[in-house]
Design an enzyme around this catalytic site. Structure first.
Site, PDB file in Angstrom:
ATOM      1  N   CYS A  48       0.823  -1.205   0.000  1.00 30.51           N
ATOM      2  CA  CYS A  48       0.000   0.000   0.000  1.00 30.51           C
ATOM      3  C   CYS A  48       0.857   1.255   0.000  1.00 30.51           C
ATOM      4  O   CYS A  48       0.344   2.367  -0.135  1.00 30.51           O
ATOM      5  CB  CYS A  48      -0.907  -0.014   1.228  1.00 30.51           C
ATOM      6  SG  CYS A  48       0.005  -0.255   2.755  1.00 30.51           S
ATOM      7  N   HIS A  65       2.868   2.157   2.597  1.00 30.11           N
ATOM      8  CA  HIS A  65       3.220   2.601   3.953  1.00 30.11           C
ATOM      9  C   HIS A  65       4.463   1.898   4.461  1.00 30.11           C
ATOM     10  O   HIS A  65       4.595   0.695   4.325  1.00 30.11           O
ATOM     11  CB  HIS A  65       2.040   2.358   4.904  1.00 30.11           C
ATOM     12  CG  HIS A  65       0.858   3.211   4.566  1.00 30.11           C
ATOM     13  ND1 HIS A  65      -0.361   2.692   4.204  1.00 30.11           N
ATOM     14  CD2 HIS A  65       0.728   4.555   4.511  1.00 30.11           C
ATOM     15  CE1 HIS A  65      -1.203   3.670   3.929  1.00 30.11           C
ATOM     16  NE2 HIS A  65      -0.567   4.824   4.110  1.00 30.11           N
ATOM     17  N   CYS A  83       9.056   0.810  10.768  1.00 31.22           N
ATOM     18  CA  CYS A  83      10.238   0.034  11.148  1.00 31.22           C
ATOM     19  C   CYS A  83       9.861  -1.414  11.422  1.00 31.22           C
ATOM     20  O   CYS A  83       8.734  -1.726  11.790  1.00 31.22           O
ATOM     21  CB  CYS A  83      10.948   0.650  12.352  1.00 31.22           C
ATOM     22  SG  CYS A  83      10.235   0.228  13.938  1.00 31.22           S
ATOM     23  N   CYS A  96       8.245  -2.285  14.788  1.00 25.63           N
ATOM     24  CA  CYS A  96       6.830  -1.916  14.923  1.00 25.63           C
ATOM     25  C   CYS A  96       5.944  -2.882  14.138  1.00 25.63           C
ATOM     26  O   CYS A  96       4.893  -3.310  14.626  1.00 25.63           O
ATOM     27  CB  CYS A  96       6.605  -0.479  14.453  1.00 25.63           C
ATOM     28  SG  CYS A  96       7.249   0.729  15.613  1.00 25.63           S
ATOM     29  N   CYS A 151     -11.970 -42.193   8.075  1.00 29.72           N
ATOM     30  CA  CYS A 151     -11.850 -42.789   9.409  1.00 29.72           C
ATOM     31  C   CYS A 151     -13.062 -43.664   9.708  1.00 29.72           C
ATOM     32  O   CYS A 151     -13.119 -44.328  10.731  1.00 29.72           O
ATOM     33  CB  CYS A 151     -11.713 -41.703  10.473  1.00 29.72           C
ATOM     34  SG  CYS A 151     -13.237 -40.796  10.811  1.00 29.72           S
ATOM     35  N   CYS A 177     -50.234 -33.160  50.724  1.00 27.62           N
ATOM     36  CA  CYS A 177     -48.783 -33.362  50.894  1.00 27.62           C
ATOM     37  C   CYS A 177     -48.023 -33.280  49.565  1.00 27.62           C
ATOM     38  O   CYS A 177     -46.800 -33.356  49.536  1.00 27.62           O
ATOM     39  CB  CYS A 177     -48.513 -34.693  51.582  1.00 27.62           C
ATOM     40  SG  CYS A 177     -48.825 -36.111  50.509  1.00 27.62           S
ATOM     41  N   CYS A 191     -62.927 -45.604  40.068  1.00 30.69           N
ATOM     42  CA  CYS A 191     -63.525 -44.572  40.908  1.00 30.69           C
ATOM     43  C   CYS A 191     -62.724 -43.281  40.875  1.00 30.69           C
ATOM     44  O   CYS A 191     -61.492 -43.305  40.885  1.00 30.69           O
ATOM     45  CB  CYS A 191     -63.613 -45.097  42.342  1.00 30.69           C
ATOM     46  SG  CYS A 191     -64.236 -43.878  43.480  1.00 30.69           S
ATOM     47  N   CYS A 202     -60.450 -35.542  44.572  1.00 30.86           N
ATOM     48  CA  CYS A 202     -61.145 -35.855  43.322  1.00 30.86           C
ATOM     49  C   CYS A 202     -60.107 -35.994  42.202  1.00 30.86           C
ATOM     50  O   CYS A 202     -59.314 -35.087  41.979  1.00 30.86           O
ATOM     51  CB  CYS A 202     -62.138 -34.732  43.026  1.00 30.86           C
ATOM     52  SG  CYS A 202     -62.771 -34.752  41.339  1.00 30.86           S
ATOM     53  N   HIS A 231     -68.793 -40.790  49.059  1.00 32.61           N
ATOM     54  CA  HIS A 231     -69.010 -40.656  47.619  1.00 32.61           C
ATOM     55  C   HIS A 231     -69.759 -41.853  47.049  1.00 32.61           C
ATOM     56  O   HIS A 231     -69.810 -42.919  47.647  1.00 32.61           O
ATOM     57  CB  HIS A 231     -67.678 -40.528  46.895  1.00 32.61           C
ATOM     58  CG  HIS A 231     -66.894 -41.803  46.868  1.00 32.61           C
ATOM     59  ND1 HIS A 231     -66.330 -42.365  48.002  1.00 32.61           N
ATOM     60  CD2 HIS A 231     -66.608 -42.643  45.848  1.00 32.61           C
ATOM     61  CE1 HIS A 231     -65.709 -43.478  47.673  1.00 32.61           C
ATOM     62  NE2 HIS A 231     -65.877 -43.691  46.380  1.00 32.61           N
TER      63      HIS A 231
END
Ligand code: ZN
Ligand code: ZN
Ligand code: ZN
Ligand code: ZN
Ligand code: ZN
Ligand code: ZN
Ligand code: ZN
Length: 460
Positions: free
Chosen positions: A100, A102, A105, A108, A198, A246, A256, A268, A279
């Protein structure tokens, strides 16, 4: 379909890069950037080139090709220049100019590359200059990084190599564990089933085990359904009700509607409400649950029906998967019988019908087992509820089940013949089994084909 091994990966990638480099007279990193953008689909790239021209092709992929003579070359050692990153005045031969234009160093640049490689961005390391989008020359990256961190230069190359698989629509890693190191390239259909060298057969599209005739979505739903506890939970909701006192699940035993918990509470069954014990067959004293009861009953009926439906398909599915596992184990014994037979003094020499038959058996067994989850979704309400009327659904289901049952019957027969102790039989009897196995193999092939045709032409 093609298996790409670790060893052939580099060559496969080179071939594609070379084609694009030659055709467009590009450098390697530009060709790679283009190819990554088009997911290594050379044909697609060429189509864009023809349709829109070179400039658009490059622009879309973010490639800016600036012809520059002294790319990547250091300046004459005698002169010095300023690095705009570290602001130091340095001798020209410690600086590098990218395509490009540019120049910075080497220290860098190296620092920049190291950061990018460690971030996993080897595929497109851009220039350091502000707002410059150019991709850095791979050769420069390799040589600068290699001087200080040879291990990282290797990593950079590996990343580039793996991009060929990871960014490629038509290539995928084999999902085997432990990984066999291979990748698979398909030709034109990404929705297909492949077999790696495999031995693993898998769905190229979703990478799970090969699951045809189920679609990937059906398969995903099915495996989730099988995994979920929800069906068991469902069973419990269908067959038990929590005690209003419970909260333990209580099973109903008998007709029934008054049930009682071990804690002594009566309630019920229809509405779950606590009641007294007084019942008759049709009503519980001081308790009425009217309309609510109907809804509740409908819901229960529905859950029950769904559960039975699932269980029906799951049982068949499981039966075939279990047979498949058993037969895979049997393979050893059957092949053993072949070698015993080959040793014998007999006019029969060719036992390829056994291996061919086994191959058919395994293949059709798989198809059969996956045909059950397929039917579960195809004729259920989850995926295709609004696609067809109930009558259509029924017709289609019968059509499909006919195919399925014919296939099933013949697969069982084939399995039976292959399991016969033919190594102990007389030549005439072996010849008879051979005929049966060959015939069944042909029938099964045809039936498999017909089932897929039925799916494609009549169902979908
Ligand atoms: Zn610098
Ligand atoms: Zn630049
Ligand atoms: Zn593999
Ligand atoms: Zn799939
Ligand atoms: Zn209780
Ligand atoms: Zn009673
Ligand atoms: Zn009630």
């Amino acid at each position: 379909m093609q298996v790409i091994t670790k060893e052939s990966l580099l060559a496969a990638q080179r071939e594609d890069l070379r084609r694009v480099m030659d055709m467009l007279s590009l450098r390697e990193h530009h060709a790679r950037t283009l190819l990554i953008h088009y997911r290594w689909d050379v044909e697609k790239l060429l189509a864009v080139l023809v349709e829109k021209g070179k400039a658009d092709l490059f622009a879309e992929a973010g490639v800016s090709v600036v012809e520059c003579e002294d790319t990547g070359s250091p300046l004459l050692s005698s002169s010095t220049a300023m690095c705009d990153i570290c602001m130091e005045e340095l001798p020209g031969d410690t600086m590098t100019k990218m395509a490009c234009g540019h120049r910075f160093c080497n220290d860098c640049w190296t620092e920049h590359f190291v950061v990018k490689i460690n971030e996993g961005q080897s595929r497109r390391i851009r220039c350091m200059a502000h707002k410059c989008n150019a991709i850095c020359d791979e050769a420069v990256v390799r040589s600068l990084v290699g001087k200080k961190h040879p291990d990282l230069a290797e990593k950079f190359d590996r990343f580039l190599l793996e991009s060929y698989i990871e960014d490629n629509r038509m290539v995928k890693w084999c999902p085997s564990t432990p990984h066999c190191g291979n990748a698979i390239r398909v030709e034109d259909d990404e929705f297909c089933e492949v077999e790696c060298s495999c031995g693993l057969q898998f769905c190229f599209s979703c990478l799970s085990e090969a699951h045809s005739p189920c679609s990937c979505m059906m398969w995903e739903l099915w495996t989730k359904k099988c995994r979920d506890e929800s069906e068991t939970v469902n069973w419990i909701t269908v067959h038990t009700k929590p005690c209003p006192k419970c909260h333990k699940p209580v099973e109903k035993n008998g007709g029934c509607n008054l049930v009682s918990c071990i804690c002594g509470q009566a309630f019920c069954w229809l509405c779950g409400g606590a009641t007294g014990r007084d019942h008759t067959w049709s009503r519980i004293a001081g308790h009425s649950c009217g309309r609510y009861k109907e809804d509740r009953e409908k819901k229960t009926e529905r859950a029950k029906r769904d559960l039975y439906r699932y269980m029906h398909y799951h049982n068949r599915y499981k039966a075939h998967t279990d047979s498949f596992k058993l037969e895979s184990k049997l393979k050893e014994t059957i092949l053993e019988k072949v070698s015993i037979s080959e040793e014998r003094e007999s006019r029969l020499r060719d036992f390829s019908w056994v291996t061919n038959g086994l191959y058919r058996l395994f293949r059709s067994r798989r198809v059969l087992s996956y045909s059950y989850p397929f039917a579960f979704y195809m004729f259920g309400e989850e995926l295709f509820k609004d696609e067809m009327t109930n009558d259509e659904r029924e017709i289609k289901q019968h059509l499909f089940e006919d195919q399925q049952q014919q296939l099933e019957a013949n697969v069982e027969k084939l399995s039976m013949f292959l399991e016969e102790p033919f190594d102990q039989y007389t030549d005439d009897k072996v010849m008879e089994i051979r005929m049966q196995v060959i015939n069944l193999s042909v029938i099964i092939d045809t039936l498999c084909k017909k089932m897929y045709e039925c799916i494609e032409n009549d169902l979908l």
